[in-house]
Design an enzyme around this catalytic site. Structure first.
Site, PDB file in Angstrom:
ATOM      1  N   ARG A  79      -3.715 -12.431  -2.025  1.00 17.80           N
ATOM      2  CA  ARG A  79      -4.048 -11.011  -2.195  1.00 17.80           C
ATOM      3  C   ARG A  79      -3.966 -10.299  -0.853  1.00 17.80           C
ATOM      4  O   ARG A  79      -4.726 -10.613   0.061  1.00 17.80           O
ATOM      5  CB  ARG A  79      -5.470 -10.880  -2.774  1.00 17.80           C
ATOM      6  CG  ARG A  79      -5.531 -11.135  -4.258  1.00 17.80           C
ATOM      7  CD  ARG A  79      -6.927 -10.941  -4.790  1.00 17.80           C
ATOM      8  NE  ARG A  79      -7.478  -9.610  -4.540  1.00 17.80           N
ATOM      9  CZ  ARG A  79      -8.573  -9.151  -5.129  1.00 17.80           C
ATOM     10  NH1 ARG A  79      -9.221  -9.905  -5.993  1.00 17.80           N
ATOM     11  NH2 ARG A  79      -9.016  -7.943  -4.848  1.00 17.80           N
TER      12      ARG A  79
ATOM     13  N   LYS B 252     -18.155 -12.417  -8.446  1.00 13.71           N
ATOM     14  CA  LYS B 252     -18.087 -11.959  -9.849  1.00 13.71           C
ATOM     15  C   LYS B 252     -17.084 -12.794 -10.655  1.00 13.71           C
ATOM     16  O   LYS B 252     -17.374 -13.187 -11.769  1.00 13.71           O
ATOM     17  CB  LYS B 252     -17.697 -10.479  -9.926  1.00 13.71           C
ATOM     18  CG  LYS B 252     -18.657  -9.535  -9.218  1.00 13.71           C
ATOM     19  CD  LYS B 252     -18.354  -8.076  -9.508  1.00 13.71           C
ATOM     20  CE  LYS B 252     -17.048  -7.574  -8.915  1.00 13.71           C
ATOM     21  NZ  LYS B 252     -16.976  -7.571  -7.442  1.00 13.71           N
TER      22      LYS B 252
ATOM     23  N   ARG C 167     -10.886 -16.130   1.356  1.00 17.35           N
ATOM     24  CA  ARG C 167     -10.142 -16.079   0.097  1.00 17.35           C
ATOM     25  C   ARG C 167      -8.697 -15.628   0.352  1.00 17.35           C
ATOM     26  O   ARG C 167      -7.762 -16.112  -0.279  1.00 17.35           O
ATOM     27  CB  ARG C 167     -10.848 -15.110  -0.874  1.00 17.35           C
ATOM     28  CG  ARG C 167     -10.226 -15.051  -2.251  1.00 17.35           C
ATOM     29  CD  ARG C 167     -11.116 -14.304  -3.234  1.00 17.35           C
ATOM     30  NE  ARG C 167     -10.979 -12.854  -3.120  1.00 17.35           N
ATOM     31  CZ  ARG C 167     -11.687 -11.973  -3.842  1.00 17.35           C
ATOM     32  NH1 ARG C 167     -12.599 -12.393  -4.706  1.00 17.35           N
ATOM     33  NH2 ARG C 167     -11.502 -10.683  -3.706  1.00 17.35           N
TER      34      ARG C 167
ATOM     35  N   ARG D 145     -12.701  -1.301   1.483  1.00 19.35           N
ATOM     36  CA  ARG D 145     -13.186  -1.654   0.133  1.00 19.35           C
ATOM     37  C   ARG D 145     -14.710  -1.707   0.098  1.00 19.35           C
ATOM     38  O   ARG D 145     -15.328  -1.282  -0.878  1.00 19.35           O
ATOM     39  CB  ARG D 145     -12.568  -2.979  -0.325  1.00 19.35           C
ATOM     40  CG  ARG D 145     -11.125  -2.790  -0.761  1.00 19.35           C
ATOM     41  CD  ARG D 145     -10.343  -4.078  -0.738  1.00 19.35           C
ATOM     42  NE  ARG D 145     -10.806  -5.044  -1.707  1.00 19.35           N
ATOM     43  CZ  ARG D 145     -10.732  -6.373  -1.519  1.00 19.35           C
ATOM     44  NH1 ARG D 145     -10.254  -6.878  -0.397  1.00 19.35           N
ATOM     45  NH2 ARG D 145     -11.141  -7.179  -2.456  1.00 19.35           N
TER      46      ARG D 145
ATOM     47  N   ARG E 194     -16.777   1.133 -11.937  1.00 16.80           N
ATOM     48  CA  ARG E 194     -16.937   1.280 -10.489  1.00 16.80           C
ATOM     49  C   ARG E 194     -17.307   2.705 -10.082  1.00 16.80           C
ATOM     50  O   ARG E 194     -17.483   2.975  -8.892  1.00 16.80           O
ATOM     51  CB  ARG E 194     -15.630   0.921  -9.796  1.00 16.80           C
ATOM     52  CG  ARG E 194     -15.560  -0.527  -9.287  1.00 16.80           C
ATOM     53  CD  ARG E 194     -14.147  -0.724  -8.785  1.00 16.80           C
ATOM     54  NE  ARG E 194     -13.936  -1.682  -7.759  1.00 16.80           N
ATOM     55  CZ  ARG E 194     -13.461  -2.912  -7.986  1.00 16.80           C
ATOM     56  NH1 ARG E 194     -13.278  -3.361  -9.188  1.00 16.80           N
ATOM     57  NH2 ARG E 194     -13.185  -3.693  -6.963  1.00 16.80           N
TER      58      ARG E 194
HETATM   59  P1  AMP Z   1     -10.987  -6.371  -7.704  1.00 22.16           P
HETATM   60  O1  AMP Z   1     -10.102  -7.496  -8.102  1.00 22.16           O
HETATM   61  O2  AMP Z   1     -12.037  -6.059  -8.722  1.00 22.16           O
HETATM   62  O3  AMP Z   1     -11.555  -6.536  -6.318  1.00 22.16           O
HETATM   63  O4  AMP Z   1     -10.075  -5.072  -7.647  1.00 22.16           O
HETATM   64  C1  AMP Z   1      -8.974  -4.959  -6.755  1.00 22.16           C
HETATM   65  C2  AMP Z   1      -8.539  -3.501  -6.655  1.00 22.16           C
HETATM   66  O5  AMP Z   1      -8.136  -3.022  -7.951  1.00 22.16           O
HETATM   67  C3  AMP Z   1      -9.612  -2.535  -6.199  1.00 22.16           C
HETATM   68  O6  AMP Z   1      -9.730  -2.492  -4.778  1.00 22.16           O
HETATM   69  C4  AMP Z   1      -9.103  -1.211  -6.786  1.00 22.16           C
HETATM   70  O7  AMP Z   1      -8.003  -0.719  -6.031  1.00 22.16           O
HETATM   71  C5  AMP Z   1      -8.523  -1.660  -8.126  1.00 22.16           C
HETATM   72  N1  AMP Z   1      -9.565  -1.621  -9.183  1.00 22.16           N
HETATM   73  C6  AMP Z   1     -10.060  -2.687  -9.879  1.00 22.16           C
HETATM   74  N2  AMP Z   1     -10.986  -2.279 -10.756  1.00 22.16           N
HETATM   75  C7  AMP Z   1     -11.100  -0.936 -10.610  1.00 22.16           C
HETATM   76  C8  AMP Z   1     -11.912   0.050 -11.221  1.00 22.16           C
HETATM   77  N3  AMP Z   1     -12.819  -0.261 -12.142  1.00 22.16           N
HETATM   78  N4  AMP Z   1     -11.753   1.344 -10.813  1.00 22.16           N
HETATM   79  C9  AMP Z   1     -10.850   1.673  -9.897  1.00 22.16           C
HETATM   80  N5  AMP Z   1     -10.057   0.783  -9.252  1.00 22.16           N
HETATM   81  C10 AMP Z   1     -10.171  -0.511  -9.613  1.00 22.16           C
END
Ligand code: AMP
Length: 191
Positions: A134, A14, A128, A146, A89
């Site tokens: 991260r 993404k 990654r 996740r 989400r």
């Molecule tokens: P990402 O970078 O999108 O993989 O997000 C990393 C982490 O941020 C996720 O595992 C969640 O803990 C939190 N997070 C990001 N976006 C959301 C969302 N829309 N709703 C809830 N938690 C989020």
């Protein structure tokens, strides 16, 4: 305006595809994961709150995410449109996003959903994690959480958009360019 939701499991590509779409269509990127990481880096209260959920691989509570997105939309007037990456989400977030769009006299035009197998996601995320710094990418157990959270809480969001006739599923395995071309053809067909 052109408002897109880029959807898919962690590691689907993404972030990479967002960068290309932003450049081509001149859109504003709203990545909730990036916004939380920025807040964590700046040690804000929001960052402190989000970090414990993120470190465990769990979702940050809906209202916290929705308020953050609302602020970001309000602080970006006169944009060509938004690309939402990693948001919504949950169904509650999807429905809140519709209200936020309505408040701004616009709509979500389409959802672009990247499809990638779980084995491939695990490989990509561990890879990654070697360079991204991260913590949530460095541990197989956390990545599994996740992916499970995605399967249980996030996949229903695709049905939400499908019910509105807005779901487009794209194969997420292939070259970056090939996937980008497939995404672009869908966006171009909206015009
Ligand atoms: P990402 O970078 O999108 O993989 O997000 C990393 C982490 O941020 C996720 O595992 C969640 O803990 C939190 N997070 C990001 N976006 C959301 C969302 N829309 N709703 C809830 N938690 C989020």
């Amino acid at each position: 305006m052109l408002n897109l939701v880029l959807f898919g499991p962690p590691g689907a590509g993404k972030g990479t595809q967002s960068e290309h779409l932003i450049n081509k269509y001149n859109l504003t990127h709203i990545s909730t994961g990036d916004l939380f990481r920025k807040n964590i880096g700046e040690k804000t209260d929001l960052g402190k709150l989000a970090q414990k959920y993120m470190d465990e691989g769990n979702l940050v509570p809906d209202q916290v995410v929705i308020d953050m997105v609302d602020d970001k939309i309000n602080s970006t007037p006169n944009t060509n449109g938004f690309i939402f990456d990693g948001f919504p989400r949950t169904i509650a977030q999807a429905s809140a996003l519709d209200s936020l769009m309505a408040k701004n006299d616009t709509i979500i035009h389409t959802m672009l959903a990247l499809k990638v197998s779980e084995e491939e996601l695990m490989k990509r995320l561990l890879n990654r994690g070697k360079t991204s710094g991260r913590v949530d990418d460095q541990d197989e157990a956390k990545i599994k959480i996740r992916i499970n959270v995605y399967n249980n809480e996030t996949t229903p969001v695709a049905n939400y958009y499908s019910d509105q006739g807005k779901l487009n599923t794209i194969e997420g395995i292939g070259s970056i360019e090939e996937i980008f071309n497939n995404l672009s053809s869908i966006v171009d067909s909206l015009a």
